[in-house]
Design a protein around this motif. Structure first.
Motif, short mmCIF file in Angstrom:
data_model
loop_
_atom_site.label_atom_id
_atom_site.label_comp_id
_atom_site.label_asym_id
_atom_site.label_seq_id
_atom_site.Cartn_x
_atom_site.Cartn_y
_atom_site.Cartn_z
N ALA A 16 0.81 -1.23 0.00
CA ALA A 16 0.00 0.00 0.00
C ALA A 16 0.84 1.27 0.00
N GLU A 17 2.10 1.15 -0.35
CA GLU A 17 3.01 2.29 -0.28
C GLU A 17 2.50 3.51 -1.06
N GLN A 18 1.93 3.30 -2.24
CA GLN A 18 1.56 4.42 -3.10
C GLN A 18 0.32 5.18 -2.62
N PHE A 41 3.21 -8.93 4.83
CA PHE A 41 4.40 -9.34 4.10
C PHE A 41 4.48 -8.66 2.73
N SER A 42 4.36 -7.34 2.73
CA SER A 42 4.45 -6.57 1.48
C SER A 42 5.85 -6.63 0.90
N SER A 43 5.92 -6.41 -0.40
CA SER A 43 7.22 -6.38 -1.08
C SER A 43 7.68 -4.95 -1.35
N ASP A 44 6.87 -3.96 -0.94
CA ASP A 44 7.26 -2.57 -1.14
C ASP A 44 7.62 -1.94 0.22
N ASN A 45 7.58 -0.62 0.29
CA ASN A 45 7.99 0.08 1.51
C ASN A 45 6.83 0.51 2.39
N THR A 46 5.78 -0.28 2.41
CA THR A 46 4.61 0.06 3.22
C THR A 46 4.99 0.25 4.69
N VAL A 47 5.75 -0.68 5.25
CA VAL A 47 6.11 -0.62 6.67
C VAL A 47 6.97 0.61 6.97
N LYS A 48 7.95 0.86 6.15
CA LYS A 48 8.84 2.01 6.34
C LYS A 48 8.04 3.31 6.33
N LEU A 49 7.14 3.44 5.37
CA LEU A 49 6.32 4.65 5.26
C LEU A 49 5.38 4.78 6.45
N ALA A 50 4.80 3.68 6.88
CA ALA A 50 3.88 3.72 8.02
C ALA A 50 4.59 4.25 9.26
N THR A 60 3.97 -6.31 11.60
CA THR A 60 4.43 -6.94 10.35
C THR A 60 4.32 -8.45 10.44
N HIS A 61 3.81 -9.04 9.38
CA HIS A 61 3.76 -10.50 9.29
C HIS A 61 5.02 -11.01 8.62
#
Length: 246
Positions: A16-18, A41-50, A60-61
């Motif tokens: 969901a990064e975008q 378990f996203s492959s983008d930077n969702t966690v970092k942005l959150a 995070t899973h």
């Protein structure tokens, strides 16, 4: 907080990064006490942005648990931190966060314990870009479900939902599927417990970055909806024992 009720927004996220930032920035934080984002378990930077956005709880899973599994983590965490009202908001910006206040008001005033944001009430679905085939499928499935559930909802398939803590504690959502059918199983449990459900008109947006399942997964989901509805009715008639309703 609204009327002394603690409000928690949960966001089950996957790549969901975008869209996460503009979704989060529209959340009315003047009434929302805490926000939970669970990353599946996203492959983008969702966690970092959150974390950069300052979201209160970022879970995070370590492996992909599925849409239902992701929600379970969200709801369990919301109850753990003492939520009175829980709003599920997809971080893909398909549903507007600006309706959170209206949804919370209905629950905080003890008018309804469950509130759904309906894309079908009004003209929001097609106007917002919902594919015609999905619109037709939504209407047919909803018609079928209303008969078997003895309800009059405009749709059962929205991802914008609000629940009081009492509802979440009364149903065993952890026994439900980890897949997309989780949402319908949850509504079956809610109807079985005789909780009243309110709906409010919700505009929706379909665009490239918004999450959507493909035709094959949609077909599997549709068959799952039919199964849940039939099992619900057979359970009510005491013909079978549907374990999610025990």
């Amino acid at each position: 907080m609204i009327y002394k009720k603690k409000v928690v927004v949960i966001m089950p996220a996957y790549n969901a990064e975008q869209t996460l930032e503009k979704t989060y920035k529209e959340i009315p934080l003047e009434i929302v006490d805490e926000v939970i984002l669970t990353d599946d378990f996203s492959s983008d930077n969702t966690v970092k942005l959150a974390k950069e956005l300052g979201i209160n709880h970022v879970i995070t899973h370590e492996k992909n648990k599925g849409y239902g599994g992701n929600q379970k983590s969200c709801y369990n965490k919301a109850l753990e931190i003492g939520a009175d009202i829980v709003i599920m908001l997809h971080p893909d910006y398909q549903y507007t966060p600006k309706l959170i206040g209206a949804m919370c008001s209905l629950m905080a005033n003890d008018v309804y314990p469950v509130v759904l944001g309906s894309r079908i009430l009004g003209t929001g679905a097609l106007k917002g870009g919902m594919p015609l085939i999905k619109f037709v499928a939504n209407r047919l499935l909803t018609f079928f479900q209303n008969i078997l559930f003895s309800q009059k909802l405009s749709e059962y398939h929205t991802g914008y939902r609000g629940f009081t803590a009492d509802v979440l504690k009364a149903i065993n959502f952890n026994i439900n599927s980890d897949d997309f059918i989780f949402d319908n199983q949850m509504l079956a449990q809610i109807v079985d417990k005789n909780f009243e459900i309110a709906e409010i008109t919700c505009p929706t947006k379909y665009f490239k970055e918004a999450s959507s399942i493909n035709l094959k997964r949609s077909a599997i989901y549709g068959l799952g909806v039919l199964k849940v509805s039939l099992y619900f009715r057979l359970h009510k008639w005491k013909i079978i024992n549907y374990k999610i309703l025990n």
